[in-house]
Design a protein around this motif. Structure first.
Motif, PDB file in Angstrom:
ATOM      1  N   ILE A  71       5.971   7.439   4.586  1.00  9.82           N
ATOM      2  CA  ILE A  71       4.581   6.992   4.430  1.00  9.82           C
ATOM      3  C   ILE A  71       4.350   5.866   5.445  1.00  9.82           C
ATOM      4  O   ILE A  71       5.097   4.887   5.496  1.00  9.82           O
ATOM      5  CB  ILE A  71       4.317   6.468   3.015  1.00  9.82           C
ATOM      6  CG1 ILE A  71       4.691   7.555   1.991  1.00  9.82           C
ATOM      7  CG2 ILE A  71       2.861   6.049   2.857  1.00  9.82           C
ATOM      8  CD1 ILE A  71       4.739   7.060   0.579  1.00  9.82           C
ATOM      9  N   SER A  72       3.319   6.037   6.315  1.00  5.12           N
ATOM     10  CA  SER A  72       3.034   5.015   7.349  1.00  5.12           C
ATOM     11  C   SER A  72       1.623   4.485   7.179  1.00  5.12           C
ATOM     12  O   SER A  72       0.676   5.262   7.140  1.00  5.12           O
ATOM     13  CB  SER A  72       3.162   5.621   8.750  1.00  5.12           C
ATOM     14  OG  SER A  72       4.412   6.226   8.887  1.00  5.12           O
ATOM     15  N   PHE A 119      10.040   4.733   3.627  1.00  4.53           N
ATOM     16  CA  PHE A 119      10.688   6.023   3.317  1.00  4.53           C
ATOM     17  C   PHE A 119      10.986   6.101   1.836  1.00  4.53           C
ATOM     18  O   PHE A 119      11.519   5.145   1.265  1.00  4.53           O
ATOM     19  CB  PHE A 119      11.980   6.168   4.142  1.00  4.53           C
ATOM     20  CG  PHE A 119      11.713   6.076   5.631  1.00  4.53           C
ATOM     21  CD1 PHE A 119      11.321   7.219   6.342  1.00  4.53           C
ATOM     22  CD2 PHE A 119      11.813   4.873   6.318  1.00  4.53           C
ATOM     23  CE1 PHE A 119      11.070   7.134   7.696  1.00  4.53           C
ATOM     24  CE2 PHE A 119      11.548   4.788   7.664  1.00  4.53           C
ATOM     25  CZ  PHE A 119      11.178   5.932   8.365  1.00  4.53           C
ATOM     26  N   TYR A 120      10.555   7.234   1.217  1.00  2.00           N
ATOM     27  CA  TYR A 120      10.750   7.409  -0.236  1.00  2.00           C
ATOM     28  C   TYR A 120      11.321   8.788  -0.515  1.00  2.00           C
ATOM     29  O   TYR A 120      11.086   9.734   0.238  1.00  2.00           O
ATOM     30  CB  TYR A 120       9.416   7.282  -0.986  1.00  2.00           C
ATOM     31  CG  TYR A 120       8.812   5.901  -0.903  1.00  2.00           C
ATOM     32  CD1 TYR A 120       9.229   4.900  -1.818  1.00  2.00           C
ATOM     33  CD2 TYR A 120       7.846   5.607   0.036  1.00  2.00           C
ATOM     34  CE1 TYR A 120       8.669   3.656  -1.730  1.00  2.00           C
ATOM     35  CE2 TYR A 120       7.295   4.362   0.120  1.00  2.00           C
ATOM     36  CZ  TYR A 120       7.717   3.378  -0.779  1.00  2.00           C
ATOM     37  OH  TYR A 120       7.186   2.151  -0.706  1.00  2.00           O
ATOM     38  N   ASN A 121      12.007   8.856  -1.598  1.00  3.56           N
ATOM     39  CA  ASN A 121      12.450  10.169  -2.107  1.00  3.56           C
ATOM     40  C   ASN A 121      11.671  10.414  -3.385  1.00  3.56           C
ATOM     41  O   ASN A 121      11.852   9.732  -4.396  1.00  3.56           O
ATOM     42  CB  ASN A 121      13.960  10.132  -2.388  1.00  3.56           C
ATOM     43  CG  ASN A 121      14.468  11.490  -2.849  1.00  3.56           C
ATOM     44  OD1 ASN A 121      13.910  12.099  -3.786  1.00  3.56           O
ATOM     45  ND2 ASN A 121      15.522  12.001  -2.231  1.00  3.56           N
ATOM     46  N   ILE A 122      10.691  11.340  -3.276  1.00  2.36           N
ATOM     47  CA  ILE A 122       9.833  11.603  -4.437  1.00  2.36           C
ATOM     48  C   ILE A 122      10.061  13.042  -4.885  1.00  2.36           C
ATOM     49  O   ILE A 122       9.849  13.996  -4.118  1.00  2.36           O
ATOM     50  CB  ILE A 122       8.348  11.356  -4.069  1.00  2.36           C
ATOM     51  CG1 ILE A 122       8.164   9.877  -3.664  1.00  2.36           C
ATOM     52  CG2 ILE A 122       7.435  11.712  -5.233  1.00  2.36           C
ATOM     53  CD1 ILE A 122       6.933   9.618  -2.863  1.00  2.36           C
ATOM     54  N   ASN A 123      10.475  13.137  -6.105  1.00  3.10           N
ATOM     55  CA  ASN A 123      10.766  14.453  -6.701  1.00  3.10           C
ATOM     56  C   ASN A 123      11.650  15.311  -5.794  1.00  3.10           C
ATOM     57  O   ASN A 123      11.372  16.469  -5.523  1.00  3.10           O
ATOM     58  CB  ASN A 123       9.471  15.217  -7.035  1.00  3.10           C
ATOM     59  CG  ASN A 123       8.581  14.414  -7.993  1.00  3.10           C
ATOM     60  OD1 ASN A 123       9.108  13.638  -8.818  1.00  3.10           O
ATOM     61  ND2 ASN A 123       7.293  14.575  -7.879  1.00  3.10           N
ATOM     62  N   GLY A 124      12.682  14.728  -5.289  1.00  9.41           N
ATOM     63  CA  GLY A 124      13.643  15.478  -4.486  1.00  9.41           C
ATOM     64  C   GLY A 124      13.212  15.689  -3.058  1.00  9.41           C
ATOM     65  O   GLY A 124      13.978  16.138  -2.220  1.00  9.41           O
ATOM     66  N   GLU A 174       0.840  -1.202   0.000  1.00  6.36           N
ATOM     67  CA  GLU A 174       0.000   0.000   0.000  1.00  6.36           C
ATOM     68  C   GLU A 174       0.874   1.251   0.000  1.00  6.36           C
ATOM     69  O   GLU A 174       0.657   2.207  -0.752  1.00  6.36           O
ATOM     70  CB  GLU A 174      -0.936   0.001   1.223  1.00  6.36           C
ATOM     71  CG  GLU A 174      -2.245  -0.698   0.944  1.00  6.36           C
ATOM     72  CD  GLU A 174      -3.099  -0.824   2.193  1.00  6.36           C
ATOM     73  OE1 GLU A 174      -3.020   0.049   3.086  1.00  6.36           O
ATOM     74  OE2 GLU A 174      -3.836  -1.843   2.291  1.00  6.36           O
ATOM     75  N   ASN A 175       1.904   1.214   0.869  1.00  4.70           N
ATOM     76  CA  ASN A 175       2.835   2.348   0.935  1.00  4.70           C
ATOM     77  C   ASN A 175       3.449   2.624  -0.439  1.00  4.70           C
ATOM     78  O   ASN A 175       3.564   3.768  -0.872  1.00  4.70           O
ATOM     79  CB  ASN A 175       3.952   2.091   1.952  1.00  4.70           C
ATOM     80  CG  ASN A 175       3.423   2.186   3.382  1.00  4.70           C
ATOM     81  OD1 ASN A 175       2.255   2.550   3.584  1.00  4.70           O
ATOM     82  ND2 ASN A 175       4.271   1.877   4.333  1.00  4.70           N
ATOM     83  N   SER A 176       3.808   1.576  -1.143  1.00  7.26           N
ATOM     84  CA  SER A 176       4.463   1.781  -2.446  1.00  7.26           C
ATOM     85  C   SER A 176       3.480   2.351  -3.468  1.00  7.26           C
ATOM     86  O   SER A 176       3.842   3.172  -4.317  1.00  7.26           O
ATOM     87  CB  SER A 176       5.073   0.464  -2.937  1.00  7.26           C
ATOM     88  OG  SER A 176       4.036  -0.414  -3.315  1.00  7.26           O
TER      89      SER A 176
END
Lengths: 227, 420
Positions: free
Chosen positions: B116-117, B106-111, B45-47
Motif C-alpha cells: 500500500i503506497s 507492506f501487509y499480509n492480508i488474508n494470506g 493512512e496505509n494502516s
C-alpha cells in the motif's frame, strides 16, 4: 629721612639699622605685622622696608594696608623667594622696588635713595659731592662743569660710589649692583676691576680728584677725604 | 577606535558568524520534523487501508479519490515493512519542481501480500530555505538595529561615568590643590578605577605641595642667615681692619656668594623637576635674546670678545618667560666666561633653533658630562657647575632638543625648538 624696617630676623634688622643710622636716616624697626601696623598708624615714614615672610602674616598684606590708607611712604620689599610671582605681585600691589636676600647693605641704601629721588623727597634730583655732580635723569656726570665721557655702566658705578661714599664696597656688592640677576655665572671681579679702572682714568682725564681707593683687595671706597 | 565602536564591531561579527550556523541547524530540524510528521500521517493512512482490506473492502473502492495505490505482491514480504521514497518532479502548472513523498507499507492480508503506497506533495527543502533566508535577513537587520540603539543607550548610561572620569583627569591640575571630582557610578570596575584615581591624584597633589614647600623653605630659611652673614661682614669691613682681616672677610664674602648661588640654582632645579614652570606662554625669543646680549655687551667688550649675532625677527617660542631669560643668560654667560681674551661668539636664531658658538679651551671632560650637576671643567673655579644642568632641565621642560659639541676650538651649543 624716616625709614621703618619690618623684618622678623633681629640680626638682619640690626644690620640694616646700623647701616642706615650711619647714613643719617631715622630708622625704626618692627619685627612683626602687629608692631608695624601700630607704628604706621602712629607715625609717618618716608619709606618702609618690608620683608614678605613675617611670623604673624604676610608683608604683602601690610603693603595692601599702606596703600589702602593712602600713606605716601615708598615701599621696598625684601624677600627670600626670588620667585617671579612674588616679584610681580609686590609691584602690582604698589611696592616701589624689590630686593632679594641675601642683599648687600649698600644696595639697599642705593635702592632707598632711588625711591626717595623718584618721590622727590630730596628736592633737587642732582647728586652732588664736592666738584662732582650727577644727574640720574639725563645720565650726565660733570666734574667742575666738565662733562665726563662715561658709559651707562660707569655712570651707575659712580652713582653707587657716591651714594655709599666713605663706605667699603665689596666687589660682589658692586657686581650685583651693576648686573643684578645677570651676575650668576661670570668672573665678575675682573669686570668690576676694569670698570673701576676705566672710571678712575676718565675722571683723572678731566683733572678730577681720584676719590676711589682700593681696600686691601676686598673692594673699593669712595673716600671724600682723599687728597 | 572608540571603546563603544569596538564592542559594536565584535558584536556584529558574532551575529554574522552565529546566524548562518543557527540557520543551518534550524533548517535541518524543521525539515526533518515536517518529513517525519508527513511520514507518520501517511503510514497511519496505509494502516487504515490495510484494516479496510482485512474487512474485505475491495481495493478499487479504497483507492478511489485518494492518492493511494494498492498492489498485490507476487513474492514474499520484504524485510522492511515501511519504505519512504522522495521524488522531485516538475509541475508545469506551477512552473516549478515539487517534492513527492511516498510511504510504501507492506501487509499480509488474508494470506495475500499487499503493497500500500500513499503519496503527498510536501514543502520542498529549498522553499523552506527561502522562507528562512527572508526571516534571517530581517533578524540580522533587527539585531544590528538593536545593537546600534543599545550602544547609544549604553554610552549614555554605562560609558558616561567613564567618559566623565576621563574628562576630569584631562582637566586635573596639580597646582590648583583641588581634589579631583569624579562622577558617582554603580559599576564596580568604574568605581574601582575612580577610587584608584582619587588616591593617586591625592598623593600627587601632596607630593607636589611638599616639594614646592621644601624648595620655598630651602630658599627662605637659607637666604635669611646668608643675608645676616653678608650684612654683618659689610658692617665689619667698614670698621678699622687691617689687610689680613680684609683678606679673611674677602674669603667669607666669596663663600657666601657661592652658597647663595648654589642655593638659588638648586631651588630652580627642584622647581624645574617639580614642573612648577608651565610652558603655556609664547615668548618673543628674539627680543629676549637681544636683551640678554645687550646686558652682556659691556663684559664682552671688557674681555675684547667679538659677538656676531644673526637673530631672525618674530621668533615666537612656547615656553615660560622666566625660563627663556634663564636659558639665554646661562648660555651667553658661559660663552663669555669660558672664552679666551679677544675671542669670538657667534649666535644664530631662527624659528627652528638657537645656536651659540664660542672660542675657548677644550673641555677637560666629555661634553655630555658637563650637563650633570656640579660637573665642570676645572679651568673656572668660580663657576658652581649648575648652569648647564639648568640649561638641560629647561630644555627638557620646554620640550627642546639640546646638543653640545666641541670642534676645532669651538664650543657649540644648539637648541632645537621642535616647533612646539
Amino acid at each position: 629721612m624716616k625709614v621703618l624696617v619690618v623684618e622678623d630676623n633681629k640680626e638682619l634688622a640690626g644690620s640694616i639699622y646700623d647701616y642706615l643710622s650711619t647714613e643719617h636716616y631715622i630708622c625704626e624697626i618692627a619685627h612683626n605685622v602687629e608692631d608695624a601696623t601700630e607704628k604706621l598708624a602712629l607715625f609717618s615714614y618716608d619709606c618702609v622696608v618690608l620683608d614678605i615672610m613675617l611670623p604673624d602674616g604676610n608683608g604683602l598684606d601690610l603693603l595692601g594696608y599702606i596703600r589702602s590708607e593712602h600713606m605716601d611712604s615708598g615701599v621696598l620689599i625684601i624677600s627670600a623667594k626670588d620667585s617671579l610671582d612674588d616679584k610681580i605681585m609686590g609691584l602690582e600691589k604698589g611696592s616701589d622696588d624689590y630686593i632679594t636676600k641675601p642683599f648687600h647693605l649698600p644696595e639697599l641704601n642705593a635702592r632707598l635713595r632711588a625711591i626717595f629721588r623718584r618721590k622727590k623727597m630730596e628736592g633737587s634730583n642732582l647728586i652732588v659731592i664736592n666738584e662732582i655732580s650727577l644727574n640720574p635723569d639725563t645720565l650726565v656726570a660733570t666734574v667742575e662743569d666738565t662733562v665726563l665721557d662715561i658709559t651707562r655702566k660707569e655712570f651707575d658705578l659712580l652713582m653707587y660710589f657716591i651714594i655709599n661714599k666713605n663706605r667699603v664696597l665689596s666687589r660682589q656688592a658692586i657686581a650685583t649692583h651693576l648686573w643684578g640677576d645677570y651676575t650668576d655665572n661670570l668672573s665678575n671681579f675682573d669686570f668690576v676691576y676694569q670698570h673701576v679702572k676705566n672710571l678712575r682714568k676718565k675722571i683723572s682725564a678731566v683733572n678730577g680728584r681720584d676719590y676711589i681707593e682700593t681696600v686691601y683687595g676686598l673692594g673699593y671706597k669712595f673716600n671724600t677725604a682723599a687728597q | 577606535m572608540k571603546l563603544l565602536n569596538k564592542i559594536m564591531f565584535w558584536f556584529t561579527g558574532i551575529v554574522f558568524l552565529v546566524t548562518p550556523i543557527s540557520m543551518f541547524v534550524s533548517y535541518n530540524n524543521i525539515k526533518a520534523q515536517i518529513d517525519k510528521s508527513h511520514e507518520q500521517r501517511m503510514a497511519y493512512e496505509n494502516s487504515l487501508i490495510a484494516k479496510e482490506l482485512l474487512k474485505g473492502t475491495s481495493p478499487d473502492k479504497l483507492t478511489n479519490g485518494h492518492a493511494v495505490t494498492i498492489e498485490k505482491l507476487a513474492g514474499s514480504l520484504p524485510e522492511k515493512r515501511e519504505v519512504v521514497t522522495e521524488q522531485s518532479s516538475y509541475i508545469p502548472a506551477l512552473k516549478r519542481k515539487e517534492c513527492l513523498l511516498t510511504v510504501h507499507s507492506f501487509y499480509n492480508i488474508n494470506g495475500q501480500n499487499y503493497e500500500i503506497s500513499t503519496s503527498n506533495y510536501v514543502t520542498k527543502s529549498n522553499q523552506i530555505f527561502h522562507g528562512m533566508m527572508n526571516a534571517v535577513i530581517w533578524k540580522i537587520i533587527l539585531i544590528l538595529l538593536g545593537v546600534f540603539i543599545a550602544a547609544r543607550l549604553l554610552s549614555q548610561q554605562i560609558i558616561a561615568p567613564f567618559k566623565k572620569t576621563l574628562k576630569a583627569i584631562n582637566h586635573f591640575n596639580i597646582k590648583k590643590k583641588e581634589k579631583i571630582k569624579l562622577p558617582q557610578t554603580s559599576i564596580k570596575e568604574f568605581k574601582e578605577l575612580n577610587q584608584f584615581l582619587e588616591k593617586m591624584t591625592e598623593r600627587a597633589v601632596e607630593d607636589y605641595a611638599s616639594v614646592k614647600e621644601f624648595s620655598e623653605n630651602a630658599s627662605h630659611e637659607l637666604q635669611t642667615p646668608l643675608a645676616v652673614m653678608r650684612t654683618k661682614l659689610e658692617l665689619l669691613s667698614n670698621s678699622n681692619i687691617d689687610a689680613s682681616q680684609a683678606s679673611l672677610i674677602t674669603d667669607m664674602h666669596n663663600a657666601i656668594e657661592k652658597l647663595s648661588r648654589i642655593n638659588r640654582s638648586l631651588t630652580i632645579l627642584t622647581k624645574l623637576d617639580n614642573k612648577e614652570f608651565e610652558t603655556t606662554e609664547v615668548v618673543k625669543f628674539d627680543k629676549v635674546a637681544a636683551e640678554v646680549f645687550d646686558v652682556y655687551s659691556d663684559r664682552a667688550n671688557l674681555k675684547e670678545i667679538c659677538i656676531e649675532t644673526h637673530i631672525d625677527k618674530q621668533i615666537n617660542v612656547k615656553m615660560h618667560p622666566a625660563l627663556a631669560d634663564m636659558l639665554l643668560n646661562n648660555l651667553v654667560g658661559n660663552a663669555i666666561r669660558h672664552n679666551v681674551h679677544g675671542g669670538t661668539i657667534s649666535a644664530d636664531l631662527t624659528n627652528k633653533n638657537f645656536s651659540i658658538r664660542n672660542t675657548g679651551l677644550p673641555p677637560e671632560i666629555p661634553t655630555e658630562d658637563l650637563f650633570k650637576r656640579f660637573k665642570k671643567s676645572n679651568q673656572c673655579a668660580e663657576s658652581i657647575g649648575l648652569g648647564l644642568a639648568i640649561v638641560k632641565q629647561i630644555c627638557e621642560v620646554s620640550n627642546f632638543d639640546l646638543s653640545y659639541v666641541y670642534e676645532d676650538g669651538w664650543h657649540h651649543v644648539k637648541i632645537d625648538f621642535n616647533s612646539n
